[in-house]
Design a protein around this motif. Structure first.
Motif, PDB file in Angstrom:
ATOM      1  N   HIS A  72     -17.430 -19.686 -35.123  1.00 17.45           N
ATOM      2  CA  HIS A  72     -18.332 -20.813 -35.310  1.00 17.45           C
ATOM      3  C   HIS A  72     -18.153 -21.396 -36.694  1.00 17.45           C
ATOM      4  O   HIS A  72     -17.554 -20.778 -37.572  1.00 17.45           O
ATOM      5  CB  HIS A  72     -19.799 -20.429 -35.062  1.00 17.45           C
ATOM      6  CG  HIS A  72     -20.382 -19.449 -36.037  1.00 17.45           C
ATOM      7  ND1 HIS A  72     -20.422 -18.094 -35.803  1.00 17.45           N
ATOM      8  CD2 HIS A  72     -20.956 -19.625 -37.248  1.00 17.45           C
ATOM      9  CE1 HIS A  72     -21.016 -17.492 -36.833  1.00 17.45           C
ATOM     10  NE2 HIS A  72     -21.332 -18.402 -37.726  1.00 17.45           N
ATOM     11  N   TYR A  81     -28.122 -21.923 -33.284  1.00 14.81           N
ATOM     12  CA  TYR A  81     -26.731 -22.110 -32.861  1.00 14.81           C
ATOM     13  C   TYR A  81     -26.714 -23.070 -31.679  1.00 14.81           C
ATOM     14  O   TYR A  81     -27.607 -23.017 -30.820  1.00 14.81           O
ATOM     15  CB  TYR A  81     -26.123 -20.774 -32.428  1.00 14.81           C
ATOM     16  CG  TYR A  81     -26.099 -19.750 -33.545  1.00 14.81           C
ATOM     17  CD1 TYR A  81     -24.972 -19.584 -34.335  1.00 14.81           C
ATOM     18  CD2 TYR A  81     -27.229 -18.980 -33.819  1.00 14.81           C
ATOM     19  CE1 TYR A  81     -24.957 -18.658 -35.367  1.00 14.81           C
ATOM     20  CE2 TYR A  81     -27.226 -18.056 -34.858  1.00 14.81           C
ATOM     21  CZ  TYR A  81     -26.087 -17.901 -35.623  1.00 14.81           C
ATOM     22  OH  TYR A  81     -26.079 -16.984 -36.654  1.00 14.81           O
ATOM     23  N   GLU A  87     -23.396 -23.474 -36.164  1.00 21.15           N
ATOM     24  CA  GLU A  87     -24.645 -22.912 -36.665  1.00 21.15           C
ATOM     25  C   GLU A  87     -25.232 -23.905 -37.657  1.00 21.15           C
ATOM     26  O   GLU A  87     -24.481 -24.555 -38.404  1.00 21.15           O
ATOM     27  CB  GLU A  87     -24.341 -21.583 -37.379  1.00 21.15           C
ATOM     28  CG  GLU A  87     -25.562 -20.941 -38.025  1.00 21.15           C
ATOM     29  CD  GLU A  87     -25.222 -19.645 -38.775  1.00 21.15           C
ATOM     30  OE1 GLU A  87     -24.022 -19.279 -38.852  1.00 21.15           O
ATOM     31  OE2 GLU A  87     -26.156 -19.016 -39.289  1.00 21.15           O
TER      32      GLU A  87
HETATM   33 FE   LIG Z   1     -22.748 -17.755 -39.373  1.00 18.13          FE
END
Ligand SMILES: [Fe+2]
Length: 152
Positions: free
Chosen positions: A85, A134, A144
């Motif tokens: 992410h 998220y 995120e």
């Molecule tokens: Fe993170």
């Protein structure tokens, strides 16, 4: 050697470029800054089938979206080697809730096709006070948003 490297951009592979441009423009207020549709031999060998590259700038952050035929993202629980992410920091809890609400508002508009049909998580608070949620972009990449409390 002078200094450490500075982050410049991240690349997002998509099989639906227009959908991705619309998403980053509408969600993050991104602006298309340039595009490219002819590629070097190196690029064509790294990214077979690449059709177009579009840069979307979000303030100082640059996102390079490239259209390439292929499948949608694997299911979230399926492990594969990739950046898991990317995270954006915001300065208050209110801003976190603003971005989460914005994601939901755009999702509810029905204007986008999401590879992973899952809404944003709740805002969670870690033991150190850091808060996060998220959410997936239209391609199924995870982002995120975080708010790190200031050190006292
Ligand atoms: Fe993170």
């Amino acid at each position: 050697m002078s200094g450490q490297p500075v982050f410049h951009h991240f690349g997002v592979q998509t099989n639906d470029l227009d959908n991705s441009i619309a998403w980053y423009r509408d969600f993050l207020d991104g602006e298309v800054t340039w595009s490219l549709d002819t590629f070097s031999e190196l690029t064509r060998s790294r990214l077979p089938g690449i059709e177009k590259l579009v840069e979307v700038a979000v303030g100082a952050l640059r996102i390079h979206l490239f259209q390439q035929p292929g499948e949608s993202a694997p299911a979230p629980g399926e492990s594969c080697p990739r950046f898991q992410h990317a995270c954006f920091a915001v300065s208050s809890e209110a801003e976190l809730h603003h971005w989460r609400a914005r994601w939901l508002e755009l999702n509810d508009s029905g204007r986008y096709r999401f590879a992973v049909p899952e809404g944003p998580t709740d805002v969670v608070t870690d033991p150190d006070g850091t808060q996060s949620f998220y959410a997936y972009d239209v391609n199924g990449l995870e982002f995120e948003f975080t708010c790190v409390p200031e050190a006292e």
